[in-house]
Write a protein that holds these residues in place. Structure first.
Motif, PDB file in Angstrom:
ATOM      1  N   VAL A   1       0.816  -1.212   0.000  1.00  0.00           N
ATOM      2  CA  VAL A   1       0.000   0.000   0.000  1.00  0.00           C
ATOM      3  C   VAL A   1       0.856   1.271   0.000  1.00  0.00           C
ATOM      4  O   VAL A   1       2.025   1.257   0.389  1.00  0.00           O
ATOM      5  CB  VAL A   1      -0.989   0.051   1.197  1.00  0.00           C
ATOM      6  CG1 VAL A   1      -1.922  -1.135   1.188  1.00  0.00           C
ATOM      7  CG2 VAL A   1      -0.261   0.161   2.511  1.00  0.00           C
ATOM      8  N   GLU A   2       0.190   2.372  -0.437  1.00  0.00           N
ATOM      9  CA  GLU A   2       0.850   3.687  -0.504  1.00  0.00           C
ATOM     10  C   GLU A   2       0.459   4.574   0.670  1.00  0.00           C
ATOM     11  O   GLU A   2       0.770   5.755   0.673  1.00  0.00           O
ATOM     12  CB  GLU A   2       0.464   4.380  -1.819  1.00  0.00           C
ATOM     13  CG  GLU A   2       0.952   3.673  -3.067  1.00  0.00           C
ATOM     14  CD  GLU A   2       2.436   3.875  -3.304  1.00  0.00           C
ATOM     15  OE1 GLU A   2       3.003   4.823  -2.739  1.00  0.00           O
ATOM     16  OE2 GLU A   2       3.015   3.077  -4.059  1.00  0.00           O
ATOM     17  N   ASN A   3      -0.299   4.038   1.625  1.00  0.00           N
ATOM     18  CA  ASN A   3      -0.677   4.767   2.842  1.00  0.00           C
ATOM     19  C   ASN A   3      -1.513   6.017   2.597  1.00  0.00           C
ATOM     20  O   ASN A   3      -1.194   7.103   3.073  1.00  0.00           O
ATOM     21  CB  ASN A   3       0.562   5.142   3.660  1.00  0.00           C
ATOM     22  CG  ASN A   3       1.198   3.931   4.300  1.00  0.00           C
ATOM     23  OD1 ASN A   3       0.538   2.915   4.492  1.00  0.00           O
ATOM     24  ND2 ASN A   3       2.473   4.032   4.600  1.00  0.00           N
ATOM     25  N   GLY A   4      -2.587   5.863   1.891  1.00  0.00           N
ATOM     26  CA  GLY A   4      -3.549   6.957   1.811  1.00  0.00           C
ATOM     27  C   GLY A   4      -3.613   7.664   0.472  1.00  0.00           C
ATOM     28  O   GLY A   4      -2.651   7.696  -0.290  1.00  0.00           O
ATOM     29  N   VAL A   5      -4.771   8.281   0.241  1.00  0.00           N
ATOM     30  CA  VAL A   5      -5.064   8.934  -1.035  1.00  0.00           C
ATOM     31  C   VAL A   5      -4.176  10.154  -1.253  1.00  0.00           C
ATOM     32  O   VAL A   5      -3.727  10.441  -2.364  1.00  0.00           O
ATOM     33  CB  VAL A   5      -6.562   9.345  -1.062  1.00  0.00           C
ATOM     34  CG1 VAL A   5      -6.917  10.067  -2.347  1.00  0.00           C
ATOM     35  CG2 VAL A   5      -7.445   8.130  -0.866  1.00  0.00           C
ATOM     36  N   ASN A   6      -3.885  10.871  -0.145  1.00  0.00           N
ATOM     37  CA  ASN A   6      -3.125  12.119  -0.245  1.00  0.00           C
ATOM     38  C   ASN A   6      -1.714  11.905  -0.780  1.00  0.00           C
ATOM     39  O   ASN A   6      -1.075  12.842  -1.243  1.00  0.00           O
ATOM     40  CB  ASN A   6      -3.067  12.777   1.137  1.00  0.00           C
ATOM     41  CG  ASN A   6      -2.852  14.256   1.033  1.00  0.00           C
ATOM     42  OD1 ASN A   6      -3.248  14.868   0.043  1.00  0.00           O
ATOM     43  ND2 ASN A   6      -2.229  14.834   2.035  1.00  0.00           N
ATOM     44  N   SER A   7      -1.209  10.692  -0.708  1.00  0.00           N
ATOM     45  CA  SER A   7       0.135  10.448  -1.235  1.00  0.00           C
ATOM     46  C   SER A   7       0.129  10.351  -2.758  1.00  0.00           C
ATOM     47  O   SER A   7       1.191  10.340  -3.379  1.00  0.00           O
ATOM     48  CB  SER A   7       0.722   9.166  -0.632  1.00  0.00           C
ATOM     49  OG  SER A   7      -0.094   8.070  -0.963  1.00  0.00           O
ATOM     50  N   ILE A   8      -1.062  10.290  -3.366  1.00  0.00           N
ATOM     51  CA  ILE A   8      -1.162  10.158  -4.825  1.00  0.00           C
ATOM     52  C   ILE A   8      -1.793  11.388  -5.464  1.00  0.00           C
ATOM     53  O   ILE A   8      -1.282  11.927  -6.445  1.00  0.00           O
ATOM     54  CB  ILE A   8      -1.994   8.911  -5.211  1.00  0.00           C
ATOM     55  CG1 ILE A   8      -1.466   7.661  -4.495  1.00  0.00           C
ATOM     56  CG2 ILE A   8      -1.990   8.700  -6.731  1.00  0.00           C
ATOM     57  CD1 ILE A   8      -0.050   7.273  -4.855  1.00  0.00           C
ATOM     58  N   ILE A   9      -2.932  11.837  -4.916  1.00  0.00           N
ATOM     59  CA  ILE A   9      -3.635  13.011  -5.471  1.00  0.00           C
ATOM     60  C   ILE A   9      -4.065  13.929  -4.328  1.00  0.00           C
ATOM     61  O   ILE A   9      -4.175  13.488  -3.185  1.00  0.00           O
ATOM     62  CB  ILE A   9      -4.883  12.594  -6.296  1.00  0.00           C
ATOM     63  CG1 ILE A   9      -5.848  11.767  -5.435  1.00  0.00           C
ATOM     64  CG2 ILE A   9      -4.498  11.829  -7.557  1.00  0.00           C
ATOM     65  CD1 ILE A   9      -7.155  11.441  -6.111  1.00  0.00           C
ATOM     66  N   PRO A  10      -4.310  15.240  -4.627  1.00  0.00           N
ATOM     67  CA  PRO A  10      -4.742  16.160  -3.557  1.00  0.00           C
ATOM     68  C   PRO A  10      -6.149  15.833  -3.068  1.00  0.00           C
ATOM     69  O   PRO A  10      -7.025  15.530  -3.874  1.00  0.00           O
ATOM     70  CB  PRO A  10      -4.730  17.538  -4.241  1.00  0.00           C
ATOM     71  CG  PRO A  10      -4.325  17.341  -5.638  1.00  0.00           C
ATOM     72  CD  PRO A  10      -4.191  15.892  -5.931  1.00  0.00           C
ATOM     73  N   VAL A  11      -6.354  15.918  -1.752  1.00  0.00           N
ATOM     74  CA  VAL A  11      -7.653  15.613  -1.147  1.00  0.00           C
ATOM     75  C   VAL A  11      -8.271  16.902  -0.605  1.00  0.00           C
ATOM     76  O   VAL A  11      -7.593  17.715   0.015  1.00  0.00           O
ATOM     77  CB  VAL A  11      -7.490  14.587  -0.004  1.00  0.00           C
ATOM     78  CG1 VAL A  11      -8.811  14.369   0.729  1.00  0.00           C
ATOM     79  CG2 VAL A  11      -6.981  13.264  -0.553  1.00  0.00           C
ATOM     80  N   ASP A  12      -9.570  17.098  -0.845  1.00  0.00           N
ATOM     81  CA  ASP A  12     -10.278  18.291  -0.358  1.00  0.00           C
ATOM     82  C   ASP A  12     -11.078  18.022   0.910  1.00  0.00           C
ATOM     83  O   ASP A  12     -11.214  18.894   1.755  1.00  0.00           O
ATOM     84  CB  ASP A  12     -11.247  18.793  -1.440  1.00  0.00           C
ATOM     85  CG  ASP A  12     -10.524  19.165  -2.722  1.00  0.00           C
ATOM     86  OD1 ASP A  12      -9.872  20.219  -2.735  1.00  0.00           O
ATOM     87  OD2 ASP A  12     -10.592  18.388  -3.692  1.00  0.00           O
TER      88      ASP A  12
END
Ligand code: SF4
Length: 163
Positions: free
Chosen positions: A102-113
């Protein structure tokens, strides 16, 4: 505001993508769509096409197999767009944190609002945060703030210039 923006403001379409979670969060999303909560009364429709979606709703810890798909879905959505990360896994990997895959969360790939905490979050929390996502989408549409940070986001995503 143009006529198309007015229509979109009333009915943001959602693209849901599970990046490798246990499906607990996804079951809550299904509850929100069912008659008891009926999230469609806010004008939201769950669509499978990123080109038609305004809000990307992501569940799961982002497995290495899913990260490129997630990035591509994000890039295929038209601006302005809002990303909602649902559940502890989407925050930082949750129970899968630091696993080999795993990459440990969405924020490590794309910006989260918008973040929705919980494992799994309650349906009421999902509805609350989706309403917040609509407000953020409206703000982005009005101020065109997505244009200000566009270059940084594109660089972060590792997209090459065609020129
Ligand atoms: S946050 Fe909890 S319910 Fe949601 S995908 Fe992760 S483990 Fe499953």
């Amino acid at each position: 505001m143009g006529i198309f923006s007015k229509f979109r403001k009333k009915s943001p379409w959602i693209l849901h993508y599970n990046t490798g979670g246990c499906n607990g969060c996804d079951i809550e999303i299904l509850s929100a769509l069912a008659p008891r909560y009926d999230i469609e009364r806010f004008g939201m429709l769950n669509r499978g096409n990123p080109k038609q979606a305004d809000i990307l709703l992501v569940t799961g810890p982002v497995t290495k197999n899913c990260k490129d798909v997630l990035r591509r879905l994000y890039l295929e959505m038209a601006e302005p767009k809002v990303v909602v990360a649902m559940g502890a896994c989407a925050h930082g990997g949750g129970i899968f944190r630091d696993f080999y895959h795993v990459e440990n969360g969405v924020n490590s790939i794309i910006p989260v609002d918008v973040w929705i905490p919980g494992c799994a979050p309650r349906v009421e929390a999902l509805i609350d945060e989706m309403v917040e996502a609509i407000e953020i989408w409206q703000k982005k549409s009005k101020e065109k703030e997505y244009l200000k940070d566009h270059e940084n986001v594109i660089n972060k995503l590792g997209v090459e210039d065609d020129d």
